[in-house]
Each structure stands twice: as C-alpha cells, then as structure tokens.
Design a protein around this motif. Structure first.
Motif, mmCIF file in Angstrom:
data_model
loop_
_atom_site.group_PDB
_atom_site.id
_atom_site.type_symbol
_atom_site.label_atom_id
_atom_site.label_comp_id
_atom_site.label_asym_id
_atom_site.label_seq_id
_atom_site.Cartn_x
_atom_site.Cartn_y
_atom_site.Cartn_z
ATOM 1 N N THR A 1 47.394 36.364 50.742
ATOM 2 C CA THR A 1 46.321 35.317 51.009
ATOM 3 C C THR A 1 44.837 35.494 50.114
ATOM 4 N N ASN A 2 45.005 36.393 49.419
ATOM 5 C CA ASN A 2 43.596 37.130 48.635
ATOM 6 C C ASN A 2 43.527 36.293 47.357
ATOM 7 N N LYS A 3 42.289 36.332 46.929
ATOM 8 C CA LYS A 3 42.184 35.633 45.367
ATOM 9 C C LYS A 3 41.579 36.667 44.901
ATOM 10 N N LYS A 4 41.926 37.269 43.559
ATOM 11 C CA LYS A 4 41.485 38.002 42.669
ATOM 12 C C LYS A 4 41.550 37.537 41.327
ATOM 13 N N SER A 5 41.126 38.589 40.426
ATOM 14 C CA SER A 5 40.884 38.186 39.003
ATOM 15 C C SER A 5 41.303 39.463 38.148
ATOM 16 N N LEU A 6 42.060 39.215 37.136
ATOM 17 C CA LEU A 6 42.373 40.209 35.988
ATOM 18 C C LEU A 6 41.325 39.898 35.031
ATOM 19 N N LYS A 7 40.775 40.972 34.219
ATOM 20 C CA LYS A 7 39.651 40.502 33.179
ATOM 21 C C LYS A 7 40.417 41.457 31.869
ATOM 22 N N CYS A 8 40.092 40.676 30.767
ATOM 23 C CA CYS A 8 40.234 41.358 29.485
ATOM 24 C C CYS A 8 39.535 41.361 28.686
ATOM 25 N N GLU A 9 39.076 42.187 27.774
ATOM 26 C CA GLU A 9 38.075 41.879 26.712
ATOM 27 C C GLU A 9 38.309 42.791 25.324
ATOM 28 N N GLN A 10 38.048 42.033 24.314
ATOM 29 C CA GLN A 10 38.301 42.600 23.068
ATOM 30 C C GLN A 10 37.011 42.280 22.114
ATOM 31 N N HIS A 11 36.764 43.249 21.243
ATOM 32 C CA HIS A 11 35.661 42.946 20.337
ATOM 33 C C HIS A 11 36.056 43.006 18.870
ATOM 34 N N MET A 12 37.154 42.664 18.624
ATOM 35 C CA MET A 12 37.695 42.811 17.340
ATOM 36 C C MET A 12 37.808 41.660 16.377
ATOM 37 N N GLY A 13 37.197 40.431 17.132
ATOM 38 C CA GLY A 13 36.987 39.146 16.376
ATOM 39 C C GLY A 13 38.337 38.589 16.380
ATOM 40 N N HIS A 14 39.288 39.051 17.096
ATOM 41 C CA HIS A 14 40.588 38.066 17.251
ATOM 42 C C HIS A 14 40.372 36.882 18.024
ATOM 43 N N ARG A 15 41.166 36.071 17.593
ATOM 44 C CA ARG A 15 40.923 34.477 17.756
ATOM 45 C C ARG A 15 42.325 34.024 18.826
ATOM 46 N N ALA A 16 43.087 34.778 18.944
ATOM 47 C CA ALA A 16 44.334 34.657 19.775
ATOM 48 C C ALA A 16 44.214 35.667 21.083
ATOM 49 N N MET A 17 44.585 35.211 22.148
ATOM 50 C CA MET A 17 44.727 36.184 23.225
ATOM 51 C C MET A 17 45.819 35.735 24.103
ATOM 52 N N TYR A 18 46.374 36.790 24.702
ATOM 53 C CA TYR A 18 47.695 36.540 25.370
ATOM 54 C C TYR A 18 47.652 37.040 26.824
ATOM 55 N N TRP A 19 48.466 36.534 27.541
ATOM 56 C CA TRP A 19 48.891 37.237 29.088
ATOM 57 C C TRP A 19 50.320 37.489 28.921
ATOM 58 N N TYR A 20 50.791 38.716 29.280
ATOM 59 C CA TYR A 20 52.212 38.983 29.392
ATOM 60 C C TYR A 20 52.326 39.738 31.058
ATOM 61 N N LYS A 21 53.448 39.274 31.281
ATOM 62 C CA LYS A 21 54.063 39.893 32.551
ATOM 63 C C LYS A 21 55.153 41.093 32.209
ATOM 64 N N GLN A 22 55.150 42.220 32.782
ATOM 65 C CA GLN A 22 56.170 43.058 32.586
ATOM 66 C C GLN A 22 56.673 43.970 33.859
ATOM 67 N N LYS A 23 57.826 43.624 34.064
ATOM 68 C CA LYS A 23 58.233 44.209 35.364
ATOM 69 C C LYS A 23 59.109 45.638 34.916
ATOM 70 N N ALA A 24 59.425 46.549 35.782
ATOM 71 C CA ALA A 24 59.710 47.859 35.426
ATOM 72 C C ALA A 24 61.151 47.664 34.765
ATOM 73 N N LYS A 25 61.361 48.420 33.615
ATOM 74 C CA LYS A 25 62.606 48.589 32.557
ATOM 75 C C LYS A 25 62.879 47.003 32.016
ATOM 76 N N ALA B 1 47.231 33.228 46.135
ATOM 77 C CA ALA B 1 48.490 32.973 46.828
ATOM 78 C C ALA B 1 49.825 33.619 46.370
ATOM 79 N N LEU B 2 49.631 34.843 45.974
ATOM 80 C CA LEU B 2 50.751 35.640 45.197
ATOM 81 C C LEU B 2 51.810 35.767 46.190
ATOM 82 N N GLN B 3 52.706 36.304 45.405
ATOM 83 C CA GLN B 3 54.046 36.425 46.312
ATOM 84 C C GLN B 3 54.575 38.047 45.938
ATOM 85 N N PRO B 4 55.148 38.876 46.659
ATOM 86 C CA PRO B 4 55.665 40.116 46.483
ATOM 87 C C PRO B 4 56.296 40.408 45.113
ATOM 88 N N GLU B 5 56.900 39.249 44.921
ATOM 89 C CA GLU B 5 57.778 39.254 43.346
ATOM 90 C C GLU B 5 56.958 39.237 42.448
#
Lengths: 113, 109
Positions: A16-40, A80-84
């Motif tokens: 039931t929580n609300k949280k945020s993940l943050k990402c920062e880069q100072h290389m002047g890159h103009r494309a940014m991505y979010w990826y999800k990775q599960k084990a293996k 409202a995330l799920q355990p998966e």
C-alpha cells in the motif's frame, strides 16, 4: 564508478506504500531509460525518455509512473506494487545519436512485501 | 519467439583458452548490435559495439552476419577477470534495446 547515480540502493515497501526511485546523470545524455531485472534474467525495458519526453512505454502497469523533471533526472514513482514487482530497477542513459551505448546505474533493489 | 537468443551456457573454460559466444536475433529491422558484460549483482556495462565488418578490441572480436541474423563474440587468452555474464543486445527503432538472456562465463585457474 558509474556516472549514473541511483537512489536508494535498497528499498523495502508494503503493497500500500508510495515510494519513488531516483536517477541522476551529468554526462549531458538526452535519453534515459528504466529497466527491470529479475534474478538470472536479462534487463527488460520499461520506459524510455528522449529529450525529456516519454518515447517508449513497454506496456508497463500504471502502478509504475515515470517522470523526467529535466534532462539530468529520471524518477520512477511506485504505488500499490505487488510482490512480483520485486526486482532490481536499473536506470541508464545514452548519448544523443548513440542509443545503444547505455551507461547504467548500479540499480535500486526493490522488495515488495 | 524471443527477440534475441543466446547460448544458455554456462561456459567453464581454463585460463588462456579461447571461447566464443553466439547470438541470434529475430527482427530483421534491428539495425545495431552490442555486447554487454554483467558481473554478479552489478549493472551491465558496454563491452563493445558490433559493426557489419566485424571489429576487434584487444582480446575481444565481434562479428555480425546480417544474412543469418547472427552475432558472435570471441574472447582469446581468457583471464580470470573475464568471468561474467555476457549479454547480446539488438537495437530496433530509435531507442528500443532488446537484451538476450545472457551467457555465463567462468574462467578457471
């Protein structure tokens, strides 16, 4: 050391929580991505921002909400995330004109209880 | 069918050996290809881009065969520090990068 900084490194949250993940880069890159990775498993693309506009949303559930406040910052709001949804969330950036050359952050390891 | 498929591995090779990884991609519209390495519990890092003519970077050689939709990575004179998972990546469109499942390499002393 990576030039893409992600916080927090570890996050434990209830469904039931609300949280945020943050990402920062100072290389002047103009494309940014979010990826999800599960084990293996390989990284799975979630979102791409190009020049601060959302350009790709890989059919990600609405409980994940990305935000790009400026060219250096990328957030992922979680609600409202799920355990998966427990996984390593990786942020990456790439220079303009070289979309395949990704610079990854160390990731935020998320556990949903 | 997955966009990018790789040898599942694991590959266990002695130091000094030569090892080759293969990768196939299903989308003929994919225009660029890359090899990344990922150490255990670390983020992926770009190892090399793959050019049509093939390219070499020290002990590493990458080859692309567009007709067969096939990419390879050759590592010569393996070092202990080469132990990692190697991820084949295909770029389709402007920013859509597909990662293969990865091949785990362990170099044994």
């Amino acid at each position: 050391d990576t030039e893409v900084t992600q916080t927090p490194k570890h996050l434990v949250m209830g469904m039931t929580n609300k949280k945020s993940l943050k990402c920062e880069q100072h290389m002047g890159h103009r494309a940014m991505y979010w990826y999800k990775q599960k084990a293996k498993k390989p990284p799975e693309l979630m979102f791409v921002y190009s020049y601060e506009k959302l350009s790709i949303n890989e059919s990600v559930p609405s409980r994940f909400s990305p935000e790009c406040p400026n060219s250096s910052l990328l957030n992922l709001h979680l609600h409202a995330l799920q355990p998966e949804d427990s996984a390593l969330y990786l942020c990456a950036s790439s220079p303009a004109g070289v979309p395949g050359e990704l610079f990854f952050g160390e990731g935020s390891r998320l556990t949903v209880l | 069918r997955k966009e990018v498929e790789q040898d599942p591995g694991p590959f266990n090779v002695p130091e000094g050996a030569t090892v080759a990884f293969n990768c196939t991609y299903s989308n003929s519209a994919s225009q660029s290809f890359f090899w990344y390495r990922q150490d255990c519990r670390k983020e992926p890092k770009l190892l090399m881009s793959v050019y049509s003519s093939g390219n070499e970077d020290g002990r590493f050689t990458a080859q692309l065969n567009r007709a067969s939709q096939y990419i390879s990575l050759l590592i010569r004179d393996s070092k202990l520090s080469d132990s990692a998972t190697y991820l084949c990546v295909a770029l389709t469109g402007a920013n859509n990068l597909f990662f293969g499942t990865g091949t785990r390499l362990t170099v044994i002393p």
